[in-house]
Design an enzyme around this catalytic site. Structure first.
Site, PDB file in Angstrom:
ATOM      1  N   LYS A 152      73.414  56.710  -3.218  1.00 36.83           N
ATOM      2  CA  LYS A 152      73.620  55.823  -4.353  1.00 36.83           C
ATOM      3  C   LYS A 152      74.858  56.309  -5.106  1.00 36.83           C
ATOM      4  CE  LYS A 152      69.954  53.108  -4.085  1.00 36.83           C
ATOM      5  NZ  LYS A 152      70.041  51.635  -3.964  1.00 36.83           N
ATOM      6  N   LYS A 248      65.122  42.263   2.859  1.00 40.69           N
ATOM      7  CA  LYS A 248      64.060  42.870   2.063  1.00 40.69           C
ATOM      8  C   LYS A 248      62.997  41.800   1.869  1.00 40.69           C
ATOM      9  CE  LYS A 248      66.993  46.177  -0.415  1.00 40.69           C
ATOM     10  NZ  LYS A 248      67.544  46.581  -1.734  1.00 40.69           N
TER      11      LYS A 248
END
Length: 330
Positions: A152, A248
């Site tokens: 990230k 997702k």
């Protein structure tokens, strides 16, 4: 005679081991919604994660689900569900519960129902959350069992963070995820560093509403659409801008739509990967079906919670042991 389905909803709070830090915020717990469908004493379950970034809340998702209670009682099919609710967490919870219910009623596993070979194990990436450079490098070493790490990143210290993680894990396949936190200029300026450290995938560097500059940008790794991509209806817009699309279940609205994406993506020269919102093993189980068809798998969510469900998956050496749980899908 059609036997009515009984619907129940459960809202659960799950605590993180450590706060999850990304470019848009910090998360210390997750609110999950569990859908339970019962017919003739057989129970099917699905789990979903409302996402504020997509305008969802626990209340709004529960309201959507309750809003089609009467349709469920009239034997709503999974295909009809695609037309009754838009992509999102609510549809995902119901769709996965319907799959689970059908498998249990028919006495078959999800793998047999779909005619797929069930792998014994599936590797997942592990997320290194945004933080100080030395902390990210420390976490990268801690996650030695995982062959793929997802970093990230934010607007600052990216070169230092990338080099430190690569030095800590010279063996790892690295992907990055700025969560829409970069500008076109920053993305282009970091290209030499991305090339230097050998990044394998760049996930959603620019905001979904402003990702057009990616079409003409020379980067050393393929681009993956996440926030820009939700369902199969978005596939035509992804072609030419991205190489991968991140499936997702909470975005696309369930396993049924995820299977549609797997089938349709190659027609647009796009490669599916699978990721997740926050979730327990109950949410990962249907996503693992998708994962069996993908080369990039990012399903580490249960590992970030302080605990998982009782019938959870064992994850050993960075791999899900698929025979270790019967939490969902027959």
């Amino acid at each position: 005679m059609v036997v009515a389905i009984d619907l129940k909803l459960y809202v659960e709070s799950w605590e993180m081991k450590d706060p999850i830090v990304v470019s848009r915020g910090t998360y210390s717990q997750a609110q999950l919604v569990v859908v339970e469908l019962t017919r003739n004493g057989v129970i099917g379950r699905g789990e979903c994660c409302p996402t504020a970034h997509y305008g969802e809340s626990v209340d709004s998702v529960c309201e959507q689900i309750r809003g089609i209670r009467s349709e469920l009682q009239q034997d709503l099919s999974r295909q009809q569900l695609l037309e009754s609710l838009p992509p999102g967490a609510a549809r995902n919870g119901i769709d996965c519960a319907l799959w689970d219910l059908e498998c249990k009623e028919e006495g078959v596993s999800i793998w047999d129902k779909l005619g797929l070979q069930k792998p014994e194990r599936l590797a997942t990436a592990m997320t290194v959350v945004l933080g100080e450079t030395d902390k990210m490098a420390e976490k990268a070493r801690e996650f030695q069992a995982f062959s793929t790490l997802k970093l990230k990143l934010g607007p600052l210290q990216n070169a230092q963070n990338l080099r430190a993680v690569r030095a800590a894990r010279p063996d790892a396949r690295l992907s990055i995820d700025p969560n829409e936190g970069w500008t076109p200029e920053l993305t282009q300026d970091l290209a030499p560093v991305l090339d230097e450290v050998g990044i394998a995938l760049i996930e959603q560097p620019l905001p979904a509403a402003a990702d057009q500059p990616l079409e003409n940008m020379a980067l050393p790794a393929p681009l993956c659409a996440d926030e820009s991509f939700h369902s199969s209806a978005d596939l035509p817009q992804m072609h030419g801008r991205y190489r991968y699309v991140n499936i997702k279940l909470d975005k696309c609205g369930g396993l049924t739509e995820a299977l549609n994406i797997l089938e349709l993506a190659p027609k647009y020269d796009l490669i599916p990967m699978v990721g997740c919102m926050f979730g327990t093993s109950l949410a990962m189980a249907p996503a693992l079906v998708v994962a069996s068809q993908c080369s990039f798998v990012d399903l580490d969510a249960p590992l970030h919670f302080s605990e998982d469900r009782d019938d959870n998956y064992t994850i050993k050496n960075g791999e899900y042991l698929l025979n270790s749980s019967s939490v969902w899908g027959g």
